[in-house]
Structure formats: C-alpha cells, structure tokens
Design a protein around this motif. Structure first.
Motif, PDB file in Angstrom:
ATOM      1  N   LEU A 373     -36.034   4.792  16.145  1.00 32.00           N
ATOM      2  CA  LEU A 373     -37.071   3.775  15.959  1.00 32.00           C
ATOM      3  C   LEU A 373     -36.679   2.786  14.864  1.00 32.00           C
ATOM      4  CD1 LEU A 373     -40.437   5.753  16.239  1.00 32.00           C
ATOM      5  CD2 LEU A 373     -39.472   4.098  17.854  1.00 32.00           C
ATOM      6  N   GLY A 391     -36.357   3.748  22.663  1.00 29.93           N
ATOM      7  CA  GLY A 391     -37.775   4.089  22.644  1.00 29.93           C
ATOM      8  C   GLY A 391     -38.266   4.622  23.967  1.00 29.93           C
ATOM      9  N   VAL A 415     -44.676   4.180  21.041  1.00 28.94           N
ATOM     10  CA  VAL A 415     -43.458   3.667  20.414  1.00 28.94           C
ATOM     11  C   VAL A 415     -43.507   2.146  20.298  1.00 28.94           C
ATOM     12  CG1 VAL A 415     -40.980   3.341  20.733  1.00 28.94           C
ATOM     13  CG2 VAL A 415     -41.988   5.594  21.080  1.00 28.94           C
ATOM     14  N   ILE A 419     -43.575   0.036  16.804  1.00 26.74           N
ATOM     15  CA  ILE A 419     -42.594  -0.995  16.455  1.00 26.74           C
ATOM     16  C   ILE A 419     -43.293  -2.315  16.125  1.00 26.74           C
ATOM     17  CG2 ILE A 419     -40.710  -2.411  17.379  1.00 26.74           C
ATOM     18  CD1 ILE A 419     -39.814   0.028  18.972  1.00 26.74           C
TER      19      ILE A 419
END
Length: 599
Positions: A373, A391, A415, A419
């Motif tokens: 990540l 991801g 995810v 982000i």
C-alpha cells in the motif's frame, strides 16, 4: 596437503620466486618472479606489464583476506600480433601452501586466454582458450561462477571469482584478478567488497555495473529511477525495513562467451543489474547492498530475481546463509524477504524487480499488505508486470514449502478508499502541465519551479522529460561557458508567448561528470564516470592535479540554489551529483580551500 615454504618453492624450480609472508591472520603469501614486468617466453611478445602495476597488484593481494583462497593476475600481452591474457611472470597469492594450488599455478602458465576481438576462434592445440578471465576482461564486469576450462580437470568443486582491474578515473581494463575457493561456506559478497577495498587502497580501481544501465535506450528510465529512489526511502523508513533494492533485466550486448568450458559458446544469458537501492537501520546488510554495484546477477540463480521472468511475487519467510552472504548472522531471527515485478506507465513494458528485506515483523500477511500500500501511494503509475493493480487480490508464492497464500482478499474497496484518504503522500496524482506553463518556469531551480506549479519534483521532472526538453535551464544556465563541450547553448530571443527558445548543440553524456575546481588563482577541469565519482577518488584527483598534500585542503561544491556546500563524504558526493542535475548543470563546480592546520 600443506607444504612448508621450501617445499612449495621447490615445485617451481628452476624459476626463482620471491615471496612475502602473511602480514596477519587470513592474509596470503604473495609470490613473484625476478623477471616480472617483462614477457621473456617469446621474442614476438610485447614488453609485458609495467613494474608499477605489479607493485600495485602485489599490494592489493597482500591486503586481501579470507580463510582459504588462491589468486593470480591475468595481464594482457601481445604474442604473434595477437592480444592474449597470460599469468607468466605475474604475481600470485595463496593463503595456505597447498600442493594442488601450486600445480594449478604451473598449469595456468601453460595457457593463454584470447582477448583479440578479431580472432575469437580457439586454436587447435587448445593452448589458447576463451571464456574465464577473457570474458571478464572484454566485458569489464566482475563475475562469480563455477570452475572453468582446465580447472575442471583438477577439481570440479572450485568457485571462480573474476575481478577486472583498471586505474582510478580510467575506463580501460589493465588485467583480471582471479580468485579460487573450494566449494564450501564462503560469504562471497563480503569477500568481493573487502577485496575491492584492498584494490582501491593499492591505487587501482574496479568496474561498476551502473555503466551498463541503458538510460539513453529506454525513454523515461532516468526520471523513473529518481521516483523509485524516493519510494524506497519512504517504504523502508515507514515500515522499518532493513534494505530495499530494484533490479532491471539486461542482456549482454557483446555476444562473448559465458561458458567457461573449452568450447566457444556464444549463448547469451539474461542478467539482472541493480538500478538503485536503499539501506536503512541494519548495517549488517551493507555488504549485500554494495555487492550489487560490483557484479550483475544471473536470472534463475535466485528466486528473488527469477520474478523478472515469470512476474510471480515471492515471499521468503527465512533467508538462509549461503555462499553469497550470511543472512542469519547476528539476528535473533532470520531475515525475511519479498520480491515483486512491477512496470511503470512511463517506461512501457520494461520490468523492475523490487526486493525488500526486513528483520522485525508481526503478522506477515498484514505486513506485506502495508508495504504494498505504501508503495502504491509512492508510485501511483506503477502496477504489477502481470497487469494486476497494486491493491487487487494477489497470490504470493512462499519459497518455504512451495506454498501459496493470498493477500488483499475481498479488500479492494477498502484499499482504494485507504489510498485516497491516506495522509502519506509520496507522489501527486497525474496532472496536465502544458509546455507553455513549464517554459514560464525557465530560469528557476527545478525545486522552485515544482513548488510554483504545486507538483512534486519527480512529477515535474517527468513532465519536462516527456516534452523532450533535453536539459533543464536553471538560474545559472546563461552563465555557462559557451565553448564548454558539455553545456547546452541558449538563444534568449523571446517569442510573443514569453517562452525561451533553446537548442542543444552538443552530445550530453549523463554517465560522465565534468568537474571544474578553483584553488587560489588556479582552475582545473577533468571528466569522471559517475560510477567512480566517490569522495575519496575526487579528493585524490584534486590533490594530484593541484599538487596538494593529503589533509591540507577541503572541498565545497555549488548547489542548485547557488550556495557553497562543504563536501566530506560519499553521501554528500551523491547529494552533489543530484544537485547538479536539479540545477540543469552537467558541470560540477567546486572550490578547494586550505584546511586549518593545528598549532
């Protein structure tokens, strides 16, 4: 069988050998003949290796240390108008006076290796060979391999290390140091690094793999490398990783033998060369980091690198010690590693193998997700070479037991949201920067221009490279000497839109630095490959050209902001080179200042 010194010398009779005994534990015996420095076996041979080189080689060998090895120097000679490598009358070294090493030395003197590019065929009598030290000499590249050629007749368990040698600041190979080991637990990465230090101490140098990196052949690679360096630093420091490196594929372009047998095999082998790396917190891994600068790695030799071929992510829960490095030395638990293969939108289908190593960990699946990540945040234009986004649900191969496991299972939406809202911002999202907008920043430093446009430095550099601007015209651009062969010339006629028209009038070699230095009323100028631009090398060259004694002077360089910065270490030298690129200069300007002397 170990011999005493008189028995060992008797084997070489009637040749009279001189020798020096080991200076300390694990240092070798060094031997040389009275006739060294000239090839007397053939009237058609050249004058052989200059005595100065012999002295430096003997010095380097005497300061090399390991438990058990044999070493000898292969030097170029001309026999019957043919360039060959020979050990005749060249220094050699042995840590233990074994009879089989003495026999190998005698056998080596009977053979020559062909380095004549126009005569690569093998002689019918098999006295002139290919491969081995000839490959290292022609490619200017250190190598570690199994025993070659006639060595197989003596011992098929020997490991051969070939190290091409050159003078500091020079690009011509002057010979090859060959080291032999029994096939046992030697930490060859540490040995090679320590050997290079001994070679440098003797006043010689080696070749580095960075000159193989095809910056000019692959559009966007240099800018992408800068982005990767920033990302590795963030990932290591965020997750307390010991080491991160990135490797790229490389196919040898010289089409010379890689086989160390008597056959002249011209089979090309795919190699991996280190693009960049970052060491954080754990200094035990420094030798492994530096090892990657000295020699390429053959893909398929290690699972961490084979990912460049099959694109499969690999996790290693326990790095075991091997002939290359002692991974489990000095740690309460063995280090772990992750290898992945990525591609960047800016370099198309070009592959990058990312290698991460750490010693402290908790839940390994969560830990791997966290690493990826952070990498996603820092390198938003990268994805897996297989086409998968970082991801997405991912299968990872576990070397231990040959099993697989998944990460990011059913977490895609989480995810993406993570982000988007993360406070860790390594890179900005893709942004459009028209040429006319960038041109209005000409005359500023790249740092200032990036800040004015509210983008990261890496994004700004990538954008102006995409517009085919050959070099950034910074604040000192107009002050350069128009006759300097490494400086871009400018035409300051302004168009209606306020843009500055520029043209490149010379070839820019980004793998070589031009250094100008001022000392009192004197000024010197010299060129230096970036791979050899260490603080010690540059200071030594300054002292030699200006005839200054060691420790009587200090160096300063001019950075992109026009400030004079003191230069004292290799780390600061790296900053100096980066600063020259940021400012649009290829010429690094320095000042040599007297150091205060103690009263």
């Amino acid at each position: 069988m170990i011999l005493d010194i008189s028995e060992f010398l008797q084997i070489f009779s009637p040749i009279s050998l001189h020798h020096s005994e080991p200076g300390c534990y694990n240092n070798p015996w060094v031997f040389w003949s009275e006739s060294e420095g000239c090839e007397n076996n053939s009237s058609s041979a050249d004058l052989g290796t200059p005595p100065m080189i012999h002295e430096k080689i003997k010095s380097a060998l005497s300061n090399t240390h390991c438990w058990c090895f044999f070493a000898q120097f292969w030097a170029p000679v001309t026999i019957d108008s043919r360039r060959l490598l020979s050990t005749s009358d060249q220094p050699f070294a042995i840590t233990h006076l074994y009879n089989n090493f003495a026999q190998y030395r005698l056998l080596s003197e009977k053979y020559k290796y062909n380095i004549d590019a126009n005569k690569l065929h093998i002689e019918p009598d098999h006295i002139i060979l290919s491969g081995g030290p000839a490959t290292a000499f022609r490619n200017c590249r250190a190598s570690i391999d199994k025993a070659h050629g006639f060595l197989l007749e003596m011992n098929d368990k020997l490991i051969s290390v070939m190290v091409p040698i050159c003078f500091a600041f020079k690009s011509n190979c002057i010979g090859v140091l060959e080291f032999l080991f029994n096939d046992s637990e030697y930490k060859l990465a540490s040995f090679l690094v320590y050997t290079v230090e001994a070679i440098k101490k003797a006043g010689l140098d080696v070749f580095y793999v960075q000159h193989l990196i095809p910056y000019k052949a692959i559009s966007g690679l240099e800018v992408t490398k800068d982005e990767i360096e920033e990302a590795l630093k963030v990932v290591c420091e965020t997750h307390n990783l010991a080491l991160a490196q990135v490797w790229i594929p490389y196919e040898d372009k010289y089409n010379v033998p890689f086989s160390y047998s008597l056959k002249d095999s011209k089979t090309k082998r795919l190699l991996a060369i280190k693009l960049t790396g970052y060491l954080y917190a754990v200094t035990n891994f420094e030798k492994y980091l530096r090892f990657g600068d000295l020699t390429p790695r053959a893909i398929e030799e290690e699972l961490l690198l084979v990912t460049l071929q099959d694109y499969k992510p690999r996790y290693i829960s326990k790095l075991h010690s091997n002939k290359l490095i002692g991974w489990d030395f000095g740690f309460p638990s063995p280090p772990r590693a992750l290898a992945i293969c990525l591609r960047s939108n800016d370099t198309g289908d070009f592959n990058y193998a990312f290698e991460f190593i750490w010693t402290k960990h908790s839940n390994y699946k969560i830990f791997l997700e966290a690493i990826l990540l952070t990498l996603k945040r820092c390198l938003p234009r990268f994805k897996f070479a297989s086409g998968t986004e970082i991801g997405d649900e991912l299968h990872i191969h576990n070397k231990v037991g040959g099993t697989k496991f998944k990460i990011f299972q059913g977490k895609r939406s989480m995810v993406v949201d993570d982000i988007a809202h993360s406070e860790v911002k390594c890179k900005t999202t893709p942004i459009v920067l028209p040429r006319e907008v960038i041109e209005k920043q000409f005359g500023k430093t790249m740092n200032d221009a990036a800040k004015d446009l509210n983008v990261s430095l890496s994004t700004f550099k990538r954008k102006f490279k995409e517009l085919d601007i050959p070099e950034w015209p910074g604040p000192n651009f107009m002050k350069r000497n128009i006759n300097d062969s490494s400086v871009i010339q400018m035409n300051t006629n302004e168009e209606d839109n306020g843009a500055i028209e520029y043209t490149s009038t010379v070839n820019l070699n980004k793998n070589e630095l031009t250094i100008k230095a001022e000392y009192e009323d004197d000024m010197i100028k010299f060129n230096l490959p970036i791979s050899q631009a260490t603080f010690v090398n540059i200071k030594k060259e300054m002292g030699k050209k200006l005839e200054l004694g060691d420790k009587t002077y200090k160096l300063k360089y001019l950075d992109e902001d026009g400030d004079w910065i003191t230069l004292k270490s290799d780390e600061e030298m790296t900053d100096c080179i980066k600063s020259s690129r940021k400012s649009g200069r290829i010429v690094i300007r320095m000042r040599v200042l007297p150091s205060p002397q103690p009263i």
